[in-house]
Design a protein around this motif. Sequence first.
Motif, PDB file in Angstrom:
ATOM      1  N   THR A  95       0.888  -1.249  -0.044  1.00  0.00           N
ATOM      2  CA  THR A  95      -0.065  -0.195   0.117  1.00  0.00           C
ATOM      3  C   THR A  95       0.867   1.180  -0.043  1.00  0.00           C
ATOM      4  OG1 THR A  95      -0.058  -0.095   2.203  1.00  0.00           O
ATOM      5  CG2 THR A  95      -2.073  -0.974   1.163  1.00  0.00           C
ATOM      6  N   GLY A  96       2.119   1.192   0.743  1.00  0.00           N
ATOM      7  CA  GLY A  96       2.621   2.275   0.851  1.00  0.00           C
ATOM      8  C   GLY A  96       3.348   2.718  -0.742  1.00  0.00           C
ATOM      9  N   GLN A  97       3.782   1.579  -1.292  1.00  0.00           N
ATOM     10  CA  GLN A  97       4.407   1.617  -2.863  1.00  0.00           C
ATOM     11  C   GLN A  97       3.356   2.133  -3.765  1.00  0.00           C
ATOM     12  OE1 GLN A  97       5.749  -2.283  -2.823  1.00  0.00           O
ATOM     13  NE2 GLN A  97       7.622  -2.133  -1.536  1.00  0.00           N
ATOM     14  N   LEU A  98       2.139   1.829  -3.355  1.00  0.00           N
ATOM     15  CA  LEU A  98       1.252   2.334  -4.453  1.00  0.00           C
ATOM     16  C   LEU A  98       0.852   3.693  -4.295  1.00  0.00           C
ATOM     17  CD1 LEU A  98      -1.499  -0.642  -4.493  1.00  0.00           C
ATOM     18  CD2 LEU A  98       0.026   0.059  -6.422  1.00  0.00           C
ATOM     19  N   ALA A  99       0.865   4.109  -2.739  1.00  0.00           N
ATOM     20  CA  ALA A  99       0.557   5.542  -2.573  1.00  0.00           C
ATOM     21  C   ALA A  99       1.884   6.419  -3.107  1.00  0.00           C
ATOM     22  CB  ALA A  99       0.439   5.756  -0.948  1.00  0.00           C
ATOM     23  N   CYS A 100       3.129   5.865  -2.882  1.00  0.00           N
ATOM     24  CA  CYS A 100       4.140   6.616  -3.529  1.00  0.00           C
ATOM     25  C   CYS A 100       3.843   6.688  -5.104  1.00  0.00           C
ATOM     26  CB  CYS A 100       5.528   5.847  -3.282  1.00  0.00           C
ATOM     27  SG  CYS A 100       6.972   6.690  -3.654  1.00  0.00           S
ATOM     28  N   TRP A 101       3.799   5.777  -5.713  1.00  0.00           N
ATOM     29  CA  TRP A 101       3.285   5.794  -7.158  1.00  0.00           C
ATOM     30  C   TRP A 101       2.251   6.765  -7.575  1.00  0.00           C
ATOM     31  CZ3 TRP A 101      -1.261   3.791  -8.992  1.00  0.00           C
ATOM     32  CH2 TRP A 101      -1.359   3.957 -10.391  1.00  0.00           C
ATOM     33  N   PHE A 102       1.133   6.782  -6.782  1.00  0.00           N
ATOM     34  CA  PHE A 102       0.109   7.551  -6.986  1.00  0.00           C
ATOM     35  C   PHE A 102       0.390   9.161  -6.808  1.00  0.00           C
ATOM     36  CE2 PHE A 102      -4.115   9.610  -6.447  1.00  0.00           C
ATOM     37  CZ  PHE A 102      -4.797   8.839  -7.093  1.00  0.00           C
ATOM     38  N   THR A 103       1.169   9.345  -5.636  1.00  0.00           N
ATOM     39  CA  THR A 103       1.265  10.682  -5.352  1.00  0.00           C
ATOM     40  C   THR A 103       2.185  11.179  -6.411  1.00  0.00           C
ATOM     41  OG1 THR A 103       0.966  10.385  -2.988  1.00  0.00           O
ATOM     42  CG2 THR A 103       2.266  12.368  -3.543  1.00  0.00           C
ATOM     43  N   ALA A 104       3.171  10.602  -6.865  1.00  0.00           N
ATOM     44  CA  ALA A 104       4.524  10.883  -7.798  1.00  0.00           C
ATOM     45  C   ALA A 104       3.669  11.068  -9.231  1.00  0.00           C
ATOM     46  CB  ALA A 104       5.634  10.007  -7.752  1.00  0.00           C
ATOM     47  N   ARG A 105       2.722  10.389  -9.436  1.00  0.00           N
ATOM     48  CA  ARG A 105       2.417  10.519 -10.791  1.00  0.00           C
ATOM     49  C   ARG A 105       1.347  11.611 -10.908  1.00  0.00           C
ATOM     50  NH1 ARG A 105       3.616   7.533 -15.373  1.00  0.00           N
ATOM     51  NH2 ARG A 105       3.268   9.880 -15.700  1.00  0.00           N
ATOM     52  N   LEU A 106       0.502  11.930  -9.745  1.00  0.00           N
ATOM     53  CA  LEU A 106      -0.334  13.087  -9.667  1.00  0.00           C
ATOM     54  C   LEU A 106       0.347  14.411  -9.851  1.00  0.00           C
ATOM     55  CD1 LEU A 106      -3.282  13.653  -9.175  1.00  0.00           C
ATOM     56  CD2 LEU A 106      -2.906  13.623  -6.753  1.00  0.00           C
ATOM     57  N   ASN A 107       1.348  14.557  -9.258  1.00  0.00           N
ATOM     58  CA  ASN A 107       2.159  15.666  -9.306  1.00  0.00           C
ATOM     59  C   ASN A 107       3.214  15.761 -10.187  1.00  0.00           C
ATOM     60  OD1 ASN A 107       0.714  16.464  -6.902  1.00  0.00           O
ATOM     61  ND2 ASN A 107       1.962  15.291  -5.414  1.00  0.00           N
ATOM     62  N   GLY A 108       3.471  14.558 -10.686  1.00  0.00           N
ATOM     63  CA  GLY A 108       4.596  14.950 -11.654  1.00  0.00           C
ATOM     64  C   GLY A 108       5.886  14.901 -10.909  1.00  0.00           C
ATOM     65  N   HIS A 109       6.868  14.727 -11.910  1.00  0.00           N
ATOM     66  CA  HIS A 109       8.262  14.649 -11.399  1.00  0.00           C
ATOM     67  C   HIS A 109       9.334  15.709 -12.165  1.00  0.00           C
ATOM     68  CE1 HIS A 109      11.731  12.607  -9.420  1.00  0.00           C
ATOM     69  NE2 HIS A 109      11.068  12.535  -8.391  1.00  0.00           N
ATOM     70  N   SER A 110       9.761  16.744 -11.787  1.00  0.00           N
ATOM     71  CA  SER A 110      10.547  17.592 -12.669  1.00  0.00           C
ATOM     72  C   SER A 110      11.947  17.379 -12.645  1.00  0.00           C
ATOM     73  CB  SER A 110      10.222  19.012 -11.916  1.00  0.00           C
ATOM     74  OG  SER A 110      10.643  19.103 -10.760  1.00  0.00           O
ATOM     75  N   THR A 111      12.363  16.532 -12.169  1.00  0.00           N
ATOM     76  CA  THR A 111      13.908  16.258 -11.903  1.00  0.00           C
ATOM     77  C   THR A 111      13.944  14.897 -12.655  1.00  0.00           C
ATOM     78  OG1 THR A 111      13.872  15.314  -9.572  1.00  0.00           O
ATOM     79  CG2 THR A 111      14.485  17.727  -9.948  1.00  0.00           C
ATOM     80  N   SER A 112      15.396  14.444 -12.793  1.00  0.00           N
ATOM     81  CA  SER A 112      15.276  12.840 -13.380  1.00  0.00           C
ATOM     82  C   SER A 112      15.246  11.980 -12.611  1.00  0.00           C
ATOM     83  CB  SER A 112      16.934  12.955 -14.076  1.00  0.00           C
ATOM     84  OG  SER A 112      17.072  11.861 -14.519  1.00  0.00           O
ATOM     85  N   PRO A 113      14.560  10.855 -12.724  1.00  0.00           N
ATOM     86  CA  PRO A 113      13.697  10.674 -14.123  1.00  0.00           C
ATOM     87  C   PRO A 113      12.488  11.563 -13.963  1.00  0.00           C
ATOM     88  CG  PRO A 113      13.325   8.918 -12.554  1.00  0.00           C
ATOM     89  CD  PRO A 113      14.367   9.666 -11.789  1.00  0.00           C
ATOM     90  N   LEU A 150       8.213   2.068 -10.344  1.00  0.00           N
ATOM     91  CA  LEU A 150       9.150   1.569  -9.280  1.00  0.00           C
ATOM     92  C   LEU A 150      10.547   1.118  -9.877  1.00  0.00           C
ATOM     93  CD1 LEU A 150       6.577  -0.950  -7.327  1.00  0.00           C
ATOM     94  CD2 LEU A 150       7.229   1.330  -6.614  1.00  0.00           C
ATOM     95  N   HIS A 151      10.642   0.726 -11.040  1.00  0.00           N
ATOM     96  CA  HIS A 151      11.699   0.151 -11.594  1.00  0.00           C
ATOM     97  C   HIS A 151      12.583   1.683 -11.813  1.00  0.00           C
ATOM     98  CE1 HIS A 151      14.890  -1.552 -13.691  1.00  0.00           C
ATOM     99  NE2 HIS A 151      14.584  -1.012 -14.960  1.00  0.00           N
ATOM    100  N   THR A 152      12.016   2.488 -12.700  1.00  0.00           N
ATOM    101  CA  THR A 152      12.723   3.828 -12.979  1.00  0.00           C
ATOM    102  C   THR A 152      13.103   4.483 -11.870  1.00  0.00           C
ATOM    103  OG1 THR A 152      11.103   3.815 -14.944  1.00  0.00           O
ATOM    104  CG2 THR A 152      12.273   5.849 -14.588  1.00  0.00           C
ATOM    105  N   HIS A 153      12.338   4.607 -10.736  1.00  0.00           N
ATOM    106  CA  HIS A 153      12.870   5.280  -9.943  1.00  0.00           C
ATOM    107  C   HIS A 153      13.685   4.640  -8.753  1.00  0.00           C
ATOM    108  CE1 HIS A 153      10.427   9.297 -10.644  1.00  0.00           C
ATOM    109  NE2 HIS A 153       9.619   8.445 -11.141  1.00  0.00           N
ATOM    110  N   ARG A 154      13.947   3.459  -9.171  1.00  0.00           N
ATOM    111  CA  ARG A 154      15.039   2.677  -8.408  1.00  0.00           C
ATOM    112  C   ARG A 154      14.449   2.061  -7.058  1.00  0.00           C
ATOM    113  NH1 ARG A 154      20.555   6.005  -9.287  1.00  0.00           N
ATOM    114  NH2 ARG A 154      20.702   5.979 -11.777  1.00  0.00           N
ATOM    115  N   TYR A 155      13.038   1.973  -6.970  1.00  0.00           N
ATOM    116  CA  TYR A 155      12.823   1.263  -5.739  1.00  0.00           C
ATOM    117  C   TYR A 155      12.665  -0.404  -6.057  1.00  0.00           C
ATOM    118  CZ  TYR A 155      10.390   5.522  -4.528  1.00  0.00           C
ATOM    119  OH  TYR A 155      10.217   6.984  -3.890  1.00  0.00           O
ATOM    120  N   ALA A 156      12.590  -0.567  -7.345  1.00  0.00           N
ATOM    121  CA  ALA A 156      12.874  -2.053  -7.540  1.00  0.00           C
ATOM    122  C   ALA A 156      14.101  -2.236  -8.590  1.00  0.00           C
ATOM    123  CB  ALA A 156      11.635  -2.586  -8.276  1.00  0.00           C
TER     124      ALA A 156
END
Length: 292
Positions: free
Chosen positions: A11-29, A97-103
């Motif tokens: 659930t924490g990993q899904l929440a992290c994914w949801f929040t990051a994709r909702l707000n976007g990510h301005s730094t690499s990646p 998860l893979h791109t952001h080096r969680y996996a």
Amino acid sequence: MTTAHLPEPMTGQLACWFTARLNGHSTSPRSLALSPITLRVHVHFALPVLTRLAAAGLNDLTGIPPARLREHLAACRLTGNDYANTVSALRAVFTFLHTHRYAARNPAVHLRLGTHHRTIPLPADPAPLREALTSPDPVRAAVTALLVFHAPRVAEIRTLTLTDLRDLDQGRLYLPHRTILLADPVKERLAAYLTHRHTTWPHTANPHLFLTHHSAVTTTPVSAPWLYQQYPSPPPATCCATTASSTRPSAADARMISELFGITYRAATRYTRPYSDAAAAQPGYPRPARNP
């Protein structure tokens, strides 16, 4: 559908994914922000597979073996668009998860998406459209006229400004990537709405075309839910009513529909194909000549 029944750390990993994709990510990646609706659709389709993984004791999404992911996906026995949408959702989660080096690896990278099944658009009831076009509410009439005659996207209607309508007397509406030559019924309803807007909010600093009592004291566009309330039916159904139910388009009209609604020629043929096929089945319909 909720993820409350899923265990940690899933659930924490899904929440992290949801929040990051909702707000976007301005730094690499880097990644663009996605709408809440898109993310909820991803959750909806991924949840049955994630629930099976959790039931099998695979609670950590960063360590899912590819073979186990394929096994539980197959166990769901999905077909058609349900399968394609589920694979797309799983790819979205695991790629993040893979791109952001969680996996260390992406177990969904080799899942075959397949193709979405394209259904024939069904005619919609034109009666609500007629009622909305003649509505005494200038907002409802103007929004419906825009949608029925020219089918701009919701985001385009929300962000329209007065500057985009600067040549209303010449029948032009300027969108970011195209200029629309407005039909006369649309011009009439937009002119009536502009009178209503100026009378209701004569001193507003908001540059957007459509306003509410809330947005008039800000500079932000109207909300998407408010805009949807002005439609007599969902936008896709409205477009179907305009193209399929009212005009009975032929194959030769596909290009016209493409230009009118700003869609690709291939998408336009979804509306013309049922009628061209029916015409081809009639006796006496000209057949293409065969090469000798």
